[in-house]
Design a protein around this motif. Structure first.
Motif, mmCIF file in Angstrom:
data_model
loop_
_atom_site.group_PDB
_atom_site.id
_atom_site.type_symbol
_atom_site.label_atom_id
_atom_site.label_comp_id
_atom_site.label_asym_id
_atom_site.label_seq_id
_atom_site.Cartn_x
_atom_site.Cartn_y
_atom_site.Cartn_z
ATOM 1 N N HIS B 93 0.830 -1.200 0.000
ATOM 2 C CA HIS B 93 0.000 0.000 0.000
ATOM 3 C C HIS B 93 0.866 1.253 0.000
ATOM 4 O O HIS B 93 0.922 1.976 -0.992
ATOM 5 N N ALA B 127 -4.406 -2.187 0.468
ATOM 6 C CA ALA B 127 -3.420 -2.482 -0.567
ATOM 7 C C ALA B 127 -4.072 -3.088 -1.807
ATOM 8 O O ALA B 127 -4.705 -4.137 -1.736
ATOM 9 N N TRP B 154 7.225 -2.671 -3.080
ATOM 10 C CA TRP B 154 6.746 -1.292 -2.977
ATOM 11 C C TRP B 154 7.920 -0.306 -3.037
ATOM 12 O O TRP B 154 8.984 -0.537 -2.457
#
Lengths: 861, 160
Positions: B93, B127, B154
């Motif tokens: 996320h 996410a 990420w």
């Protein structure tokens, strides 16, 4: 491995990529996004001056502060020029609302664009005509001739529009902003005079919150910053962690964590206590919005779990405690509310004539909520703070209230509790909807004035159609086969009625020309009164579209410019067009314009110039902005003072242009927009009803609630005798984080479809044990209205004896089981309560169990 | 192909990856694994205990990862019980660290939760991309090697 295709590198937008501002196509929150578009074959560099992000990508991004650009934020689409383009959609850091944050739904915006290498290639590209049980491509020219010809034929025969029935969206987001709504409204309400129209998901054309509006309070009155400032946030039948996720994560939760105390100190009066916020959740389920907060601050959270349908009794009981304990400001009530009507409220809602102990005992019996919890809630909502400062409470309600039984009384009870405690119009207060989708309502005057107290109730168009009335059914951007209540009965009847026309058209050979087809359709419609002609206008082949005679392909989000507002501050922004629609798909406003112009041609050919002129409403609409500006003419003059903002429509945007919206970008402007009488400048409205309420005299209009009358016949039948045993479970329904507002796209996206391959039913561990059920088992849930196959989730989110069905899944909608009951005052259905039984299916579907997660969704500790 | 990653080789590989990383050019649109990953020994099957996560870095020092034996078969699981899996430990996320607790990965920044038995799918939370799974290989001695990353870590535009 991996279940779904994964990526380990993504293309970098080059410096010369086109950059657009937009807002998420989905939920009420309306998070800002940035879109980057550039031709396939090019790529930017890692250095900040080599890419359109302007970010140094040579090093990993810092957590939270860095750029989120993940696998789900990239797609390749094809332009009208035949070239392929990269499309990258990332959360906007310059949006004051989401500040770079995003949800599981908005994070997949890029995956939803029309793309030839994934499921979204199934978008409708050109009009489709049913021939027997097949669809064939036709041109817009022929499609327009067919629609216009049938409409005119019906009007010629009937002399009115009563046989033309409609089900249409009424909102913003999801590709439908003010522009599309205005095009639709002009066609059905100004050119035609349609009265059998139903809105969005429901059976009639109505507001879900007349119980608030008729008091003088529009449902969108608070601002997202109020969730940061509130002493107490009340979530009543609203689960924003799953349905307005960024609002919860970015604004509500930081307050509960105590991270907004400094903002409170700045906003509050001198000497006023500013502390970490409290949270009250009222819901039959232990929702994730409660359990997340419980994890961070268990002493400042409270969960009330009323019996289904009893919320208004509970709200009035909290108000009674407020009265008994003197948590109100009589000077405020006298100055700002209608004290004549207040007597009715005191008698019917607060029931002051009934002794307190007796009243509370009754409430406990009806609602199942202990008196101590009710009194604690009253303290948290309204007990003055140290120094006699009024408490600031923000109450947010949503489908648990509006789709409860007795819609009108539920909504009224909650807003009245807020006004009784002066929790409207001050920073950190408000009482309004969480919202579902965004809003973009601008229409000519509609045929439905209000509730039963204001010229209503509106016609139940579902029942009208099921009873065999109406000849033409136009479904626009909604899928009633899934979304309308009692939907199994509804879709069986619509199928039967449309089939009658289809079969008759095929007898003796299909009509050879469009004109011949129009003639034959009209002949059948007027020889078999049960036959029905159906047009579906949408972006995909929906469940409803499968029974249509004609399907019109609409443009979606990002394929035209549009405007909408969000629901936590009415933030108006421009959703810029960033790509072409697939094939010949057109924006809805343009489709209505073209149908109108074709009808005008038909009338003009008969020398009926006056009638023709009515249908030429769109002849000067060349661009999206032309429609936006035309819509503004429906609003009142907004040259009013700040004190008079309450007199304006919630969406009033008079004076706003696309140019202005481009200049303000993600900052947007909050409606109602005023043109300052002194300076002429456009001014937004942060929060409403600080000075007056939205009534002719500016005073809040109290209402006396109905007594508890038990359950309506449609559900009460399950509570007696044999049926009580046959259908032992209470059923409630609702949404899930993963597919909220998004299932029409998600069924095409592996990242979502693999996670939720089937709809599911939540069942309490005690019930599961008794019935020998485990998570992942398949059951049929059934009652006399309908049935469906659901996957079992064992969870303490539900109480024993209550099951929860996820709504609107494409493999089976919970609405197959809901009753046809609607509130007699508003015609709003009770989507969230009925009775049913369940039966374990023999065998299993191992592939479903392999991909779906069975872990408990409300457990965060 | 499978080999223990020495520190020197790690540095070399990182340097090579960085060179590739900065080369720019045409965007690669292939599915993971589309890059060359090092093979890194993480643990031995005999040492890994059910429910006790092993932390490591992969494919480079700035990418935390977690290996765990779930005690029940998992998608992509290795070992005799097909139950040993590994994932990037950065939430997809907004890049906060995820913890393995109570049989799942949880991020305490915004409460995303990922199912380690179902390819790292987000079963709750914010996410939109699943947690990147790290394919594992077990050699004859029971040594477990991380060999690739299925999913984008990420904060990167390229895993290596």
């Amino acid at each position: 491995m991996a279940l779904i295709p994964r990526r380990d590198q993504l293309p970098i937008p080059p410096k010369n990529a086109r950059v657009h501002n937009t807002v998420c196509q989905y939920c009420t929150a309306g998070c800002g996004y940035k879109v980057y578009v550039w031709p396939v074959g090019q790529q930017g560099g890692l250095k900040a001056d080599q890419n359109a992000f302007g970010v140094d990508l040579s090093q990993p991004q810092p957590p939270l502060a860095g750029l989120s650009y993940t696998e789900t934020m990239h797609a390749v689409t094809t332009g009208k020029d035949g070239r392929q383009y990269h499309v990258v959609i990332v959360p906007a850091k310059d949006s004051p609302y989401n500040r770079g944050n995003y949800s599981i739904r908005g994070g997949t915006n890029a995956l939803t664009v029309w793309s030839l290498d994934r499921g979204t290639q199934d978008r409708l590209e050109y009009p489709l005509l049913r021939i027997g049980d097949q669809f064939q491509a036709i041109t817009w020219q022929d499609a327009l001739t067919l629609v216009a010809g049938v409409i005119k034929g019906i009007r010629d025969r009937d002399g009115n529009d009563d046989n033309i029935t409609v089900k249409a969206y009424d909102h913003g987001g999801s590709g439908q902003g003010f522009e599309d709504n205005y095009g639709l409204g002009k066609f059905f309400f100004a050119a035609l005079s349609v009265k059998h129209i139903a809105i969005h998901n429901r059976p009639a054309y109505n507001s879900e919150v007349w119980g608030s509006r008729e008091r003088g309070v529009h449902e969108l009155n608070y601002d997202y910053t109020d969730a940061r400032l509130a002493d107490t946030v009340v979530l009543w039948g609203a689960n924003p962690f799953e349905t307005a996720t960024v609002f919860y994560a970015e604004h509500i939760l930081p307050n509960i964590q105590g991270n907004t105390v400094a903002e409170k100190q700045e906003a509050f009066a001198k000497g006023e206590p500013a502390e970490p916020g409290y949270l009250i959740v009222v819901d039959p389920r232990k929702t994730s919005s409660y359990t997340v907060a419980e994890t961070v601050a268990k002493d400042r959270v409270l969960l009330l779990r009323p019996n289904l349908g009893t919320d208004y009794i509970l709200a009035n009981a909290i108000a009674r405690v407020v009265w008994e304990r003197g948590y109100y400001d009589m000077a405020y009530l006298q100055a700002r509310t209608d004290m004549g009507l207040f007597e009715e409220y005191k008698q019917k809602s607060l029931k002051l004539q009934v002794p307190y102990a007796e009243f509370m005992a009754q409430v406990e019996r009806i609602t199942g909520v202990p008196r101590a919890q009710i009194e604690k809630a009253a303290d948290w909502i309204a007990k003055p703070k140290a120094g006699k400062f009024k408490r600031r409470t923000l109450t947010i309600y949503e489908k648990g209230i509006i789709w409860n039984m007795k819609n009108y009384d539920q909504v009224a009870a909650i807003v009245q509790l807020a006004v009784l405690t002066h929790n409207v119009g001050r920073p950190g207060t408000g009482c309004g909807r969480l919202g579902g989708h965004q809003e973009g309502y601008v229409r000519p005057k509609s045929p439905t004035p209000g509730s039963i107290y204001r010229g209503g109730p509106p016609v139940n168009v579902d029942k009208f159609l099921v009873e065999g009335k109406g000849k033409f059914y136009w479904v626009v951007a909604t899928d009633p086969y899934l979304s309308t209540p009692n939907s199994q009965v509804f879709r069986k009847r619509i199928h039967e009625r449309t089939q009658k026309l289809t079969r008759a058209l095929g007898q003796g050979g299909e009509p050879g020309t469009i004109q011949e087809r129009v003639r034959k359709i009209l002949d059948v419609l007027y020889s078999d009164p049960d036959a029905l002609f159906m047009v579906v206008q949408d972006i995909y082949m929906t469940e409803t579209a499968r029974d249509a005679h004609l399907i019109l392909p609409a443009a979606g989000w990002g394929e035209a410019n549009e405007t909408s507002i969000n629901c936590q501050g009415r933030l108006l922004r421009l959703y810029e067009k960033f790509m072409d629609p697939p094939g010949e798909a057109k924006p809805d406003w343009e489709i209505f314009k073209l149908v109108g112009l074709r009808l005008a041609d038909l009338y003009r050919a008969e020398g009926k110039a006056q009638e023709a002129a009515k249908f030429e409403f769109g002849k000067n609409w060349k661009t999206d902005e032309d429609v936006f500006l035309a819509g503004a003419e429906e609003f009142k003059d907004n040259r009013v003072s700040e004190e008079d903002e309450a007199t304006l429509e919630a969406e009033n945007y008079k004076g706003v242009t696309y140019k202005f919206l481009k200049e303000v970008g993600q900052q947007g402007i909050r409606t109602p927009v005023r043109r300052d009488p002194k300076t002429g400048k456009l001014v937004g409205t942060v929060r409403r009803y600080t000075h007056k309420f939205g009534t002719p005299d500016g005073k809040f209009k109290w209402y006396g609630s109905d007594d508890w009358e038990g359950y309506p016949a449609e559900v009460a039948k399950y509570l007696e005798g044999e049926k009580a045993k046959q259908y032992p479970f209470w059923v409630t329904t609702g949404r899930a984080q993963t597919i909220w507002q998004t299932a029409y796209h998600d069924r095409h996206l592996p990242v979502k479809a693999a996670a939720l391959p089937l709809p599911y039913v939540e069942i309490h561990p005690e019930d599961a044990k008794r019935l020998g059920l485990q998570s992942g088992d398949l059951v049929e849930v059934y009652n006399e209205e309908g049935n469906g196959t659901f996957m079992v989730y064992v969870t303490d989110a539900v109480k024993p004896g209550l099951i929860f069905l996820v709504m609107y899944h494409w493999r089976g909608t919970s609405n197959s089981l809901t009753s046809g009951y609607t509130d007699p005052k508003t015609t709003i259905p009770w989507y969230k309560g009925t009775r049913a039984n369940l039966r374990k299916l023999a065998g299993s579907i191992p592939s479903v169990q392999q991909t779906a997660s069975l872990l408990q969704q409300n457990k965060f500790d | 192909m499978t080999q223990t990653l020495s520190r020197r080789r790690f540095v070399k590989l990182t340097a090579a990856a960085t060179a590739l990383f900065t080369a720019g050019g045409k965007a690669q649109l292939g599915y993971a694994p589309s890059l060359t990953y090092p093979a890194v020994k993480v643990a031995n099957v005999s040492q890994v205990k059910t429910g006790q996560p092993v932390t490591f870095s992969y494919p480079d020092a700035s990418s935390p990862a977690i290996l765990v034996k779930l005690g029940k078969p998992a998608v992509g699981g290795v070992g005799p019980g097909r139950d040993i899996v590994a994932y990037s430990a950065l939430c997809t996320h907004m890049g906060c660290p995820v913890q393995y607790e109570g049989g799942r990965f949880i991020c305490r920044c915004h409460y995303s939760m990922f199912d380690p038995a179902k390819a790292g799918q987000t079963y709750q939370g914010l996410a939109s991309s699943w947690l990147p799974q790290i394919p594992l290989r077990v050699d004859g001695k029971g040594d477990i090697y991380a060999v690739a990353v299925a999913g984008l870590i990420w904060g990167r535009v390229k895993n290596v």
